[in-house]
Design an enzyme around this catalytic site. Structure first.
Site, short mmCIF file in Angstrom:
data_model
loop_
_atom_site.label_atom_id
_atom_site.label_comp_id
_atom_site.label_asym_id
_atom_site.label_seq_id
_atom_site.Cartn_x
_atom_site.Cartn_y
_atom_site.Cartn_z
N LYS A 166 2.38 0.19 16.09
CA LYS A 166 3.64 0.24 15.35
C LYS A 166 3.71 1.54 14.53
CE LYS A 166 6.03 -2.42 11.74
NZ LYS A 166 5.87 -3.51 10.77
N GLN A 167 2.53 1.99 14.10
CA GLN A 167 2.48 3.12 13.15
C GLN A 167 1.10 3.76 13.19
OE1 GLN A 167 2.63 -0.44 10.49
NE2 GLN A 167 2.28 1.15 8.97
N TRP A 183 0.83 -1.21 0.00
CA TRP A 183 0.00 0.00 0.00
C TRP A 183 0.86 1.25 0.00
CZ3 TRP A 183 -2.09 2.67 4.91
CH2 TRP A 183 -1.18 2.56 5.97
N ASP A 184 2.14 1.08 0.32
CA ASP A 184 3.06 2.21 0.36
C ASP A 184 2.94 3.06 -0.91
OD1 ASP A 184 3.84 0.08 2.04
OD2 ASP A 184 5.87 0.83 2.23
N GLU A 204 0.58 -2.89 12.53
CA GLU A 204 0.91 -4.31 12.55
C GLU A 204 1.20 -4.84 13.95
OE1 GLU A 204 3.83 -5.00 9.51
OE2 GLU A 204 2.35 -4.69 7.92
C1 BGC Z 1 4.71 -1.57 7.65
C2 BGC Z 1 3.71 -1.65 6.52
C3 BGC Z 1 4.43 -1.39 5.22
C4 BGC Z 1 5.59 -2.33 5.03
C5 BGC Z 1 6.40 -2.04 3.79
C6 BGC Z 1 5.85 -2.53 7.38
O1 BGC Z 1 6.83 -2.38 8.36
O2 BGC Z 1 4.12 -1.90 8.87
O3 BGC Z 1 2.70 -0.70 6.71
O4 BGC Z 1 3.54 -1.49 4.16
O5 BGC Z 1 6.46 -2.20 6.14
O6 BGC Z 1 6.96 -0.77 3.85
#
Ligand code: BGC
Length: 770
Positions: A601-602, A364-365, A495
């Site tokens: 985490k984010q 999704w980035d 996550e």
């Molecule tokens: C993040 C995801 C991201 C992925 C790739 C993971 O650490 O939690 O949101 O899409 O890294 O960058």
């Protein structure tokens, strides 16, 4: 054209000796969306002792690896995809008298490296010492062409400092499956490698290879030519060794202080199905050869530099008052442009083309964190990125059907070829929000560009099929005596939680996705599109009902959006008490030790606030911010820039600036300590969002563009261009004034703090105080 170096566009790091070699390999990569080359030690090649991770990555060129599960349930992905690490085009073998860099240990020290982001030229000086103490300087210039995506150029100059001897340079690349030095067991680094085979294509006067993959059955052709040297420089000759390996070499007598140059242009082909690549290899080689024949290193460099100039003309962001941030931001934009696939069949790997971290997968980035930059500044490229999703829509539909859903498309959470590649499905495939993220990105591209043709031909189908997914995956249910549409068993962006019910972000995105499907069905009611896609009035009514009844968990007392249904039952983790050595938490705790806590985490719920800035009372945004910020570790590099935007919107300017300045430096300052595995492409895009959505306060929706700037107090101004509905506007934002200048186009209305401003060709510059 002359190449002038302007200091603010240089990445010229000091104290190279004290910098981690793997970090330097990433930072000084060169790429162009088709290929990327890490900045390796040029004499090491496939040497097993080499502590490095060299390689050439070609976007979309991957192999499968078996995934082994303890217990493999039905529909678990059988294979993992991993981007291939091809031979390192920087590699050169040098012989001096009886010493040979291929067998003897030549000590290679970095003396100077400069990446000129204005032209894309990497210029390096190494000091090389042989075991018998012969020393020479090796100067290397290299670039990945932006004007011809298949071309990579490299030029070597050899300058002996303490000897007069016979020197031979040899350029043969007879290996693939490059050996790399694995640093640790970080789950984010893909440990597996593809299995490739390299065949020399029969003698056609220059070295040409066919590289094929065993399992994914892809084929790629690669060829290179030596530049012609004029006397008195030594000629570079084509040769074949006893193993029928083709290459170039040159022998000459080198005198101390003399300088000899050897240049090579590589043509690195597109990806073909293996059988075609084998059958038509001669044709492909001659087509590729056209790119590099009758031209020179310098003229290709110039042509590419010109494209870089155009890029900066439209996409630069100029910050007056903060040179360090300026440099990092430019680096980020440079890397984004180096990473983006431009052929409609590739996207942007999470690590760009700078490493095989995360397997080289697209997430999704791209849609949420990188597409805003491209849609606003390079809409043609943005469209190509969305076309990747269109071309993989059939696969997404196939996946939905195999999964057991009657309708709709289920895009892969992580992939290279469209098929799901997440073996840890809890924090992988279950992130179904990817479907709505893609639909969101289609709508965003459309509202920014007004490209109705795209919407009708391709975009609506994506929107519709992803909306159908939600109707299949979710269901109507009663909660507290009220009818709702619920989406259970999903993983949201954060996550550190998995498989939850009614993740706020997912539900609000799904609601938006459904509403888009309904809106355009009404708008296109007189078109053939609806019948072509088998859309019925009943289906649209159900989508509308589901969107209207979407369950969005909210705590009225606290005035906050709740991350997911039972989130409030979990104990809050006091992250200030966690030992610093335990971050990122994912490397130190079993997932279940994290899933049972309120710890992020984010940015998760905050993402909903950011993507839908309208209609949220400021008090509610503040409450969300204050609730989620203390439990967010920012272990994902996608997080801080989002918090910078949120902080700016709620008036926490100091925090906003701090988050932003950390986010923007993610790679250049290696703040996540893993830049050695590749850049964090999403984070680089997120930093652009930090400036444009955060400090400039740009908001766009289907109706109008507006901005509500809040410039950091340390900055005098920011300047950037955006393309809005075919109009290019230059925005210059000062502490209390905005200037908007129409650079091209028919004119457009913009709102500055609700004040209407119109720029037109006859009245192209407007100043607006705020
Ligand atoms: C993040 C995801 C991201 C992925 C790739 C993971 O650490 O939690 O949101 O899409 O890294 O960058």
């Amino acid at each position: 054209m002359r190449i002038e170096q302007s200091p603010e566009f240089q990445i010229h790091l000091q104290n190279l000796r004290h910098k981690e070699p793997l970090y330097l390999e990433t930072i000084y990569n060169v790429g162009n969306g088709h290929l990327g080359v890490r900045d390796s030690n040029p004499l090491q090649g496939n040497n097993l002792d080499y502590i490095g991770s060299p390689g050439l990555f070609v976007n979309g060129f991957f192999d499968y690896n078996d995934v082994s599960y303890g217990e493999k349930y039905t529909e678990y992905p059988e294979n993992d995809q991993v981007i291939n690490r091809l031979c390192d085009p920087r590699y050169i073998r040098i012989k001096i008298a009886d010493e040979d860099s291929a067998t003897d240990h030549f000590q290679v020290d970095n003396i100077d490296k400069n990446l000129d982001m204005q032209t894309g030229l990497l210029h390096e000086i190494f000091s090389v010492t042989t075991p018998e103490n012969r020393n020479f300087n090796l100067v290397i210039e290299s670039f990945a062409s932006l004007s011809k995506q298949n071309v990579y150029g490299i030029k070597y100059s050899i300058i002996p400092t303490n000897f007069d001897e016979e020197v031979e340079i040899i350029k043969v690349h007879d290996y693939i499956n490059q050996q790399t030095h694995q640093q640790n067991e970080d789950v984010r680094v893909n440990q597996s490698v593809g299995q490739m085979q390299l065949d020399f294509i029969h003698d056609n006067g220059q070295p040409s290879y066919l590289v094929t993959t065993f399992r994914s059955q892809q084929g790629l052709i690669l060829t290179y030519q030596a530049g012609e040297n004029k006397l008195p420089d030594p000629p570079i000759e084509y040769f074949m060794d006893e193993d029928r390996h083709y290459g170039y070499h040159s022998k000459y007598f080198a005198k101390r202080g003399s300088q000899k140059e050897f240049s090579f242009l590589f043509a690195i082909g597109d990806i073909h199905p293996l059988v075609n690549a084998q059958m038509y290899s001669d044709q492909y080689v001659s087509a590729l050869d056209n790119y590099i024949r009758d031209t020179t290193f310098r003229s290709e460099l110039m042509a590419s530099a010109q494209v870089w100039q155009t890029f900066w003309l439209h996409s630069d962001v100029v910050i007056d008052g903060d040179p360090a941030i300026q440099q990092s931001l430019r680096f980020n934009l440079f890397e984004l442009n180096q990473s983006a696939g431009r052929d409609e069949y590739t996207s942007i790997p999470a690590k760009g083309l700078t490493g095989n971290g995360y397997g080289g997968h697209f997430f999704w980035d791209t849609e949420i964190f990188m597409m805003p930059f491209f849609s606003y500044t390079q809409p043609k490229l943005a469209k190509k990125l969305l076309m990747f999703r269109y071309h993989t829509l059939q696969i997404a539909k196939e996946q939905a059907s195999e999964f057991g859903l009657k309708k709709g498309a289920m895009y892969a959470w992580r992939t290279i070829n469209g098929y799901e590649s997440s073996s840890y499905w809890l924090a992988g495939m279950a992130q179904f929000h990817i479907n709505a993220d893609i639909a969101f990105s289609v709508e965003q591209y459309y509202t920014i560009t007004g490209d109705e043709e795209f919407l009708k031909k391709y975009g609506y189908e994506i929107i519709l099929e992803t909306a159908r997914f939600w109707m299949q995956y979710g269901n109507f249910a009663e909660i507290n005596g009220k009818q709702h549409f619920v989406i259970n068993k999903v993983t949201g962006p954060d996550e550190y939680s998995a498989l939850v019910d009614n993740n706020y972000y997912t539900n609000v995105m799904a609601q938006f996705n459904l509403r888009l499907a309904v809106k355009y069905a009404t708008q296109f009611s007189n078109d053939d599109i609806l019948s072509q896609l088998n859309v019925s009035g009943k289906e649209i009514d159900q989508m509308k009902e589901a969107a209207d009844l979407m369950y969005l968990p909210f705590d009225k007392e606290k005035n906050i959006k709740i991350q997911y249904q039972d989130f409030e039952q979990l104990p809050r983790m006091d992250i200030s008490k966690v030992d610093q050595s335990k971050f990122p938490l994912l490397l130190h705790y079993h997932p279940l030790m994290l899933y049972r806590y309120q710890v992020n985490k984010q940015a998760d719920t905050i993402m909903a606030d950011i993507l839908f800035p309208l209609g949220n009372p400021i008090e509610e945004l503040k409450a969300d911010y204050e609730f989620y910020e203390p439990i967010t570790t920012h272990d994902s590099s996608l997080s801080k820039a989002m918090y910078a935007i949120a902080a700016s919107r709620v008036g926490k300017h100091r925090q906003s600036y701090d988050f932003f300045s950390q986010a923007v430096k993610t790679d250049l300052m290696n703040s996540h300590h893993n830049t050695q595995n590749g850049i964090h492409a999403g984070s680089l895009g997120a930093a652009w969002m930090g400036v444009v959505y955060g400090f400039a306060g740009i908001v766009n929706n289907a109706k109008h563009f507006s901005l509500e700037p809040k410039l950091p107090s340390a900055w005098n101004s920011i300047k950037f261009k955006l393309r809005l509905h075919g109009n290019e506007c230059l925005f210059t934002i000062y502490q209390d004034e905005v200037q908007i200048e129409l650079m091209s186009g028919k004119g457009i209305e913009v709102y500055v703090y609700n004040k209407r401003v119109k720029v037109e060709p006859e009245n192209s510059k407007m100043v607006c105080e705020y």
